[in-house]
Enzyme design. Sequence first.
Site, PDB file in Angstrom:
ATOM      1  N   SER A 107      51.935  63.473  14.016  1.00 52.22           N
ATOM      2  CA  SER A 107      51.067  62.895  15.032  1.00 52.22           C
ATOM      3  C   SER A 107      51.233  61.376  15.090  1.00 52.22           C
ATOM      4  O   SER A 107      52.323  60.881  15.344  1.00 52.22           O
ATOM      5  CB  SER A 107      49.622  63.310  14.729  1.00 52.22           C
ATOM      6  OG  SER A 107      48.753  62.951  15.762  1.00 52.22           O
ATOM      7  N   HIS A 132      52.725  65.554  18.912  1.00 47.65           N
ATOM      8  CA  HIS A 132      51.914  66.301  19.875  1.00 47.65           C
ATOM      9  C   HIS A 132      51.059  65.302  20.650  1.00 47.65           C
ATOM     10  O   HIS A 132      51.077  64.101  20.380  1.00 47.65           O
ATOM     11  CB  HIS A 132      51.053  67.371  19.194  1.00 47.65           C
ATOM     12  CG  HIS A 132      50.085  66.844  18.178  1.00 47.65           C
ATOM     13  ND1 HIS A 132      49.385  67.662  17.331  1.00 47.65           N
ATOM     14  CD2 HIS A 132      49.681  65.581  17.865  1.00 47.65           C
ATOM     15  CE1 HIS A 132      48.607  66.942  16.548  1.00 47.65           C
ATOM     16  NE2 HIS A 132      48.763  65.672  16.860  1.00 47.65           N
TER      17      HIS A 132
END
EC number: 3.4.21.92
Length: 213
Positions: A107, A132
């Site tokens: 992330s 993501h």
Amino acid sequence: MLGGGAPRARHVLPNIVERTSRGEYSMDPYSKLLKERIVFLGVQIDDVSANDVMAQLLFLESEDPDRDISIYINSPGGSFTSLTAIYDTMQFVRPDISTICMGQAASAAAVLLAAGTPGKRFALENSRILIHQPSAQGEGQSSDIEIQAREILRVRALQETMLARHTGRTETEIRRDTERDKIFSADEAEEYGLIDEVIMSRKAARLLSARSA
């Protein structure tokens, strides 16, 4: 997100004793790493850890603005605003920033890994990298939810721009690939442009950094 959440350091770390002409003194491992111009990001990215990283980057710049700084990353990611604080500081300081993934960079941590100086972004052989979309939860009155929805779209677009800038991918590709969790091995991260090289030893990293200087 896969995994067991934020990694935690032990409550008590063994001190390192150094002997000099002035006598003995002890320091914790993180202070020893800082002395070697290494910043270790081994926790979730939040306001506290972001401030720690930013302070170390600014300190090392003041110590020597012409020597590289290394950021070693083993983090599950975290807050987007904390990410942007570290990211902007990395771009702001004068020294080149070498980033090295040890374990995982997920992330927000994956963005920081990619944001290192070109040619100086590495991952160890069995590292795991995940990208993501930033997530957020809308709460409150309908007008508040609408404001939060616009902010989510702005944040997602900003992250797409960051990743596109540092990977060479288009923002459209990034948007498509971050619709769901996209997990990379170290070799796959190199192919995607998140890192420049998979390494197995510190010596290899030094040689590659010298070659790209």
